[in-house]
Design a protein around this motif. Structure first.
Motif, short mmCIF file in Angstrom:
data_model
loop_
_atom_site.label_atom_id
_atom_site.label_comp_id
_atom_site.label_asym_id
_atom_site.label_seq_id
_atom_site.Cartn_x
_atom_site.Cartn_y
_atom_site.Cartn_z
N UNK A 1 -21.14 13.95 -49.52
CA UNK A 1 -20.78 12.75 -48.45
C UNK A 1 -21.96 12.62 -47.56
N UNK A 2 -22.70 13.58 -47.14
CA UNK A 2 -23.83 13.37 -45.67
C UNK A 2 -24.73 12.62 -46.46
N UNK A 3 -25.47 12.77 -47.52
CA UNK A 3 -26.54 11.97 -48.12
C UNK A 3 -26.04 10.25 -48.25
N UNK A 4 -24.90 10.45 -48.76
CA UNK A 4 -24.39 8.85 -48.88
C UNK A 4 -24.47 8.11 -47.37
N UNK A 5 -23.83 8.76 -46.48
CA UNK A 5 -23.70 8.27 -45.11
C UNK A 5 -25.10 7.99 -44.44
N UNK A 6 -26.18 8.86 -44.74
CA UNK A 6 -27.38 8.68 -44.43
C UNK A 6 -28.07 7.50 -45.06
N UNK A 7 -27.87 7.34 -46.34
CA UNK A 7 -28.67 6.22 -47.12
C UNK A 7 -28.22 4.95 -47.13
N UNK A 8 -26.84 4.84 -47.15
CA UNK A 8 -26.30 3.43 -46.98
C UNK A 8 -26.27 3.05 -45.39
N UNK A 9 -25.89 3.96 -44.47
CA UNK A 9 -25.99 3.72 -43.11
C UNK A 9 -27.30 3.45 -42.72
#
Length: 445
Positions: free
Chosen positions: A318-326
């Protein structure tokens, strides 16, 4: 009922009561009111905040490198590690992009647009969202079994069937997810829902409905938003409006596109099974089901191992997705006029609802898709009307699926919603909510 020994009753009641307390009972904490799980995360944050940027960076590098390894070395059988790192090309690119953004943010490399205080650093810093998520995931991952594994869902699922299915098209057990999301924190609700979907309790449609409908921001955040809007004295009508709009949307959204068109099948392909028949004695039946569930989960070793796997799954998945998309979303919001352009159609709608400063408020109706905090930040110094500030403050909370938090979590989870689903859901929630919010606003101001 008498056939169950005291041990089974204690195994059902004690972990379930502790889970309810930790995830769903707000208690005073300093000047705020928070659920204990968020307080534990805050306490740990205070101890390790200065190291969190590096810890987050290492986590995202591990996610990217592990996924690269599994992209070239295909596993011969499915294991926990293969499920963690063996991802599709799209998610592989996402994890690599997240690692690049994290390196740029921590070491202030490359274009400032990536690592500025309103983009990458808003997510990955000592007080950033990822720092909070990292510690919340740690405690939630280990402690979620208290809610999921010891009979609480079975008990309330039986009792709440008559309410959840007719109103929200959901099974009774989802009442605990909804309550944990609403009273506790939206991120916790997404994690609970994803876990139950993966274990075959929810269909694709049900998981998508819960994840995008009940994951409201915490009361603490709502208070912060209202304070920034300069409307602190209006908290009761404000949060009452949030609750009213949330209920109306929870009734409408499951019945329209795109949620109504989601496959009503389980993760393993099984067709929907309607198990919602209300028994003659719901309390007795619910207790029996709860005691049976508690009996099956009496192994401490299994519970700890399951919790450890939950934590890794959240950190890596989850954390990489939040970083990339965010980061991408925040760059678009801060450095381009994209949201001013796509917000333009809301101007005549706001004029129709008699909202002052419609031209200035229109972009704020869509910029919340990137981050829930941006609309009220951008409104300061621009919006002078109290009515319009009330509308902005309320809509930013009820839109729910912002990419920098809940939206990113949904995309990183197994819940079957994609980026375009989130866009449509976000727009529909905004369009449906605005007349209700405007009506209350006109009564107040």
């Amino acid at each position: 009922m008498n056939s169950y020994p005291l041990k089974n009753w204690l195994l059902f009641l004690l972990p379930s009561a502790l889970g309810i307390f930790l995830f769903m009972i707000p208690i005073p904490y300093g000047e705020d009111v928070k659920v204990p799980i968020a307080i534990l995360a805050d306490l740990l944050n205070n101890q390790i905040a200065e190291y969190m940027s590096i810890i987050g960076l290492i986590t995202m590098i591990i996610a990217a490198l592990g996924s690269l390894v599994f992209a070239f070395v295909k596993p011969t059988r499915e294991t926990f590690w293969s499920k963690l790192f063996n991802v599709t090309p799209f998610w592989l690119v996402t994890r690599i992009l997240a690692a690049i953004f994290a390196i740029a943010t921590v070491f202030k490399l490359g274009p400032e647009a990536i690592w500025s205080e309103n983009t990458g650093s808003l997510l990955l810093s000592s007080e950033g969202l990822i720092t909070f998520l990292f510690t919340v995931f740690l405690f939630a991952g280990f402690l979620l079994p208290l809610l999921l594994n010891f009979g609480l869902l079975e008990f309330f699922g039986t009792l709440m069937t008559k309410v959840m299915r007719p109103l929200f098209k959901l099974p009774g057990r989802s009442s605990i997810d909804a309550l944990a999301s609403w009273v506790g924190d939206g991120t916790i609700g997404v994690l609970m829902t994803s876990k139950q979907y993966e274990e075959g309790y929810y269909t694709k449609r049900e998981a998508a409905i819960i994840g995008t409908t009940f994951s409201v921001v915490s009361i603490t955040f709502a208070i912060t938003i209202l304070d920034k809007a300069g409307l602190s004295s209006y908290f009761l009508p404000y949060y009452g409006t949030v609750a009213l709009v949330g209920f109306v949307l929870a009734v409408i959204m499951p019945r329209i596109f795109p949620l109504a068109q989601k496959d009503n099948t389980y993760i393993d392909g099984r067709p929907f099974e309607n198990k919602d028949a209300t028994p003659k004695h719901p309390v007795r039946t619910g207790a029996q089901l709860a005691l049976e569930a508690a009996k099956k989960n009496s192994s401490l070793g299994h519970t700890v191992r399951s919790g450890f796997q939950n934590v890794l799954d959240m950190w890596i998945g989850v954390i990489p997705v939040v970083m990339a998309f965010g980061t991408v979303a925040l760059i678009l919001a801060e450095y381009t006029s994209l949201f001013s352009i796509i917000g333009k159609p809301f101007e005549p709608y706001l004029n129709l609802l008699n909202i002052p400063q419609a031209a200035e408020a229109a972009p704020l109706m869509v910029v919340g898709f990137t981050d829930m905090y941006l609309p009220i930040i951008l409104a300061q110094g621009v919006i002078t009307s109290q009515l319009t500030m009330f509308v902005v403050a309320t809509i930013s909370v009820v839109q729910l699926v912002f990419l920098a938090e809940v939206g990113g979590l949904l995309l990183g989870s197994k819940i079957p919603v994609n980026f375009f689903d989130l866009i449509i859901i976000f727009i529909l929630r905004t369009v449906i909510a605005l007349p209700i919010i405007a009506g209350v606003g006109h009564l107040l101001f």
